[in-house]
Design a protein around this motif. Structure first.
Motif, PDB file in Angstrom:
ATOM      1  N   LEU A  23       0.834  -1.201   0.000  1.00  8.39           N
ATOM      2  CA  LEU A  23       0.000   0.000   0.000  1.00  8.39           C
ATOM      3  C   LEU A  23       0.872   1.255   0.000  1.00  8.39           C
ATOM      4  O   LEU A  23       0.625   2.196  -0.762  1.00  8.39           O
ATOM      5  N   LEU A  24       1.884   1.282   0.848  1.00 11.13           N
ATOM      6  CA  LEU A  24       2.778   2.447   0.897  1.00 11.13           C
ATOM      7  C   LEU A  24       3.471   2.655  -0.441  1.00 11.13           C
ATOM      8  O   LEU A  24       3.607   3.789  -0.914  1.00 11.13           O
ATOM      9  N   HIS A  25       3.920   1.583  -1.072  1.00  4.67           N
ATOM     10  CA  HIS A  25       4.564   1.694  -2.381  1.00  4.67           C
ATOM     11  C   HIS A  25       3.595   2.224  -3.429  1.00  4.67           C
ATOM     12  O   HIS A  25       3.984   3.024  -4.293  1.00  4.67           O
ATOM     13  N   ALA A  26       2.331   1.807  -3.374  1.00  4.32           N
ATOM     14  CA  ALA A  26       1.331   2.299  -4.317  1.00  4.32           C
ATOM     15  C   ALA A  26       1.059   3.782  -4.087  1.00  4.32           C
ATOM     16  O   ALA A  26       0.972   4.572  -5.035  1.00  4.32           O
ATOM     17  N   ILE A  27       0.936   4.197  -2.836  1.00  6.73           N
ATOM     18  CA  ILE A  27       0.698   5.603  -2.502  1.00  6.73           C
ATOM     19  C   ILE A  27       1.867   6.469  -2.946  1.00  6.73           C
ATOM     20  O   ILE A  27       1.683   7.570  -3.455  1.00  6.73           O
ATOM     21  N   CYS A  28       3.071   5.955  -2.797  1.00  5.78           N
ATOM     22  CA  CYS A  28       4.279   6.711  -3.159  1.00  5.78           C
ATOM     23  C   CYS A  28       4.561   6.679  -4.658  1.00  5.78           C
ATOM     24  O   CYS A  28       5.480   7.341  -5.125  1.00  5.78           O
ATOM     25  N   GLY A  29       3.800   5.893  -5.393  1.00  6.00           N
ATOM     26  CA  GLY A  29       4.038   5.813  -6.827  1.00  6.00           C
ATOM     27  C   GLY A  29       5.212   4.938  -7.196  1.00  6.00           C
ATOM     28  O   GLY A  29       5.817   5.108  -8.247  1.00  6.00           O
TER      29      GLY A  29
END
Length: 84
Positions: A3-9
């Motif tokens: 999720l964090l990787h998706a939010i950070c692009g």
């Protein structure tokens, strides 16, 4: 982490969309996603991802230096002094 990787692009989700500050992260260019991370997203990772060639203070100052913020090194040192 995903999720964090998706939010950070950093990692494209399999479906759906990710919006940060009203902007679709994955509609943006790589450069714009990097700018979003630089200006608007801060992460404290479980395992620090420091650049080994830089000191801790230089690693902390790096985002400010990239934005050409005056007094970047002094601000980084002041932030680190709060941790001691």
């Amino acid at each position: 982490t995903t999720l964090l990787h998706a939010i950070c692009g950093l990692r494209r989700p399999d479906s759906g969309s990710v919006s940060v500050l009203g902007h679709d992260v994955w509609a943006a260019s790589n450069k714009d996603r990097a700018g979003l991370r630089l200006r608007s997203i801060g992460l404290v990772l479980q395992f620090p991802e420091l650049i080994p060639e830089l000191s801790v203070a230089e690693n902390v100052a790096l985002p400010l230096l990239l934005q050409r913020v005056k007094g970047s090194r002094a601000r980084a040192k002041a932030a680190l002094d709060l941790l001691i």
